[in-house]
Structure formats: C-alpha cells, structure tokens
Design an enzyme around this catalytic site. Sequence first.
Site, mmCIF file in Angstrom:
data_model
loop_
_atom_site.group_PDB
_atom_site.id
_atom_site.type_symbol
_atom_site.label_atom_id
_atom_site.label_comp_id
_atom_site.label_asym_id
_atom_site.label_seq_id
_atom_site.Cartn_x
_atom_site.Cartn_y
_atom_site.Cartn_z
ATOM 1 N N PRO A 93 -0.689 25.392 32.300
ATOM 2 C CA PRO A 93 -1.747 24.524 32.782
ATOM 3 C C PRO A 93 -3.091 25.223 32.993
ATOM 4 C CG PRO A 93 -0.105 24.920 34.491
ATOM 5 C CD PRO A 93 0.469 25.442 33.213
ATOM 6 N N ASN A 94 -4.118 24.484 32.639
ATOM 7 C CA ASN A 94 -5.527 24.857 32.806
ATOM 8 C C ASN A 94 -6.013 25.880 31.783
ATOM 9 O OD1 ASN A 94 -6.052 23.196 35.187
ATOM 10 N ND2 ASN A 94 -4.630 24.575 36.212
ATOM 11 N N ARG A 132 -13.414 28.143 32.521
ATOM 12 C CA ARG A 132 -12.836 28.111 33.855
ATOM 13 C C ARG A 132 -12.933 29.496 34.506
ATOM 14 N NH1 ARG A 132 -6.507 29.253 34.270
ATOM 15 N NH2 ARG A 132 -6.195 28.704 36.427
ATOM 16 N N TYR A 183 -11.122 34.970 34.363
ATOM 17 C CA TYR A 183 -10.382 34.807 33.107
ATOM 18 C C TYR A 183 -11.208 35.158 31.858
ATOM 19 C CZ TYR A 183 -7.134 32.424 36.211
ATOM 20 O OH TYR A 183 -6.263 32.137 37.232
ATOM 21 N N ASN A 195 2.300 32.582 28.564
ATOM 22 C CA ASN A 195 1.512 32.638 29.790
ATOM 23 C C ASN A 195 1.756 31.311 30.506
ATOM 24 O OD1 ASN A 195 -0.281 32.632 31.862
ATOM 25 N ND2 ASN A 195 -2.043 33.321 30.660
ATOM 26 N N ALA A 210 0.009 28.785 36.292
ATOM 27 C CA ALA A 210 0.479 28.543 37.667
ATOM 28 C C ALA A 210 1.985 28.285 37.733
ATOM 29 C CB ALA A 210 -0.283 27.377 38.278
ATOM 30 N N GLU A 226 5.849 38.081 28.749
ATOM 31 C CA GLU A 226 5.054 37.266 29.683
ATOM 32 C C GLU A 226 3.654 37.883 29.772
ATOM 33 O OE1 GLU A 226 6.881 37.376 33.525
ATOM 34 O OE2 GLU A 226 5.276 36.253 34.500
ATOM 35 N N HIS A 254 -0.210 37.573 31.590
ATOM 36 C CA HIS A 254 -1.185 37.015 32.531
ATOM 37 C C HIS A 254 -2.524 37.662 32.216
ATOM 38 C CE1 HIS A 254 2.084 35.325 34.830
ATOM 39 N NE2 HIS A 254 2.686 36.490 34.717
ATOM 40 N N ARG A 258 -4.309 39.732 43.211
ATOM 41 C CA ARG A 258 -4.844 38.458 43.682
ATOM 42 C C ARG A 258 -4.054 37.947 44.905
ATOM 43 N NH1 ARG A 258 -5.755 34.625 38.710
ATOM 44 N NH2 ARG A 258 -6.933 33.503 40.331
HETATM 45 C C1 DHK Z 1 -3.331 32.002 34.896
HETATM 46 C C2 DHK Z 1 -3.332 31.045 35.857
HETATM 47 O O1 DHK Z 1 -3.767 29.820 35.594
HETATM 48 C C3 DHK Z 1 -2.903 31.312 37.238
HETATM 49 O O2 DHK Z 1 -2.332 30.197 37.856
HETATM 50 C C4 DHK Z 1 -1.987 32.511 37.336
HETATM 51 C C5 DHK Z 1 -2.706 33.326 35.112
HETATM 52 C C6 DHK Z 1 -2.557 33.686 36.567
HETATM 53 C C7 DHK Z 1 -3.394 34.391 34.270
HETATM 54 O O3 DHK Z 1 -3.877 35.382 34.804
HETATM 55 O O4 DHK Z 1 -3.425 34.235 33.048
HETATM 56 O O5 DHK Z 1 -1.787 32.844 38.685
#
Ligand code: DHK
Length: 146
Positions: free
Chosen positions: A11-12, A19, A24, A75, A78, A99, A101, A108
């Site tokens: 998500p996102n 974002r 990121y 990835n 959340a 995995e 991130h 964090r």
């Molecule tokens: C991405 C997200 O959207 C967060 O909810 C994770 C992760 C971290 C990332 O670092 O890619 O906590």
Amino acid sequence: MAHKIYILNGPNLNLLGKRQPEIYGHATLADVQADCKALAGDLNCEISMHQSNHEGEIIDMIHHARVDGAGIIINPAAYSHTSVAILDALNTFDGPVIEVHISNIHKREAFRHHSYVSARADGVIAGCGVDGYTLALRHLARLLNQ
Ligand code: DHK
C-alpha cells in the site's frame, strides 16, 4: 529459460516519488520497474511487477507466483508490520523471497521495527532507497543461477 521474478509492492507505493520524498526519495515505481527490467536481461531473469493497496490482492499475486515464479521480491509496505496473512501466503511459496524496505525501518518508529514477513524472507534489505530492488534482484539471480 529466464527465471520469472515477481516484484510485489504494498500500500501507498503507487505514490512513490510523490509521497514523503524526504523518506522514500523522488524515484517512482515506474522508475524502479525500468531499472529492474534493464538489469533483468543480463541476469537471465524476467520481471513481473505489481502494486496493490489491498492485502488480499497481494496474497493473490503470491499465489500467482506459486504457479510460475522462481523468486519473489516483496515490499509489503505497512502490511510488513501487520499481516500474518501475507506471511502465510509467502510460506506457501517454495522459491527464494527477498524483503525490501526503501527506508531503514529500524531507524524509524518502534511499530515499524517488526516485520512478519521477515520470518519467511531469505534476505532483507532496508534503508538503501530504491536501490534495494536491484540489489535484491542481483541476489535472487545469484541464488537461482547457481
Ligand atoms: C514502506 C512503507 O509504506 C511503510 O509502511 C513501511 C516501507 C516502510 C519502506 O521503507 O519501503 O514501514
């Protein structure tokens, strides 16, 4: 035959680049896909990249990977921190799982420090920005080509 690698994003991450760029970065998911695609050919891999904001759709993608995937880069965003269901789905997949991130989740908030998916992942990359995806692809290719 090329190894098919599923690259799954939670998500996102459709908003990557827009974002919270201070966390990121500015690269988009399309940039990530282009980087992985450019690299994949040299590594005897082909990539199938997906993003969903819905837990069940991510699980469905893992089930697709069971059919023809050699490896998974995920990835879970959340859902890393909440989803036993995604962990269970990954436990039905026989190949290697990496995995990723983008941010260093350990630097964090405390609620990001635990990932359910890490209990299944063969490797975890965090805090390398979007380079984490190509690093994961290189590692998966090494595992699959050996
Ligand atoms: C991405 C997200 O959207 C967060 O909810 C994770 C992760 C971290 C990332 O670092 O890619 O906590």
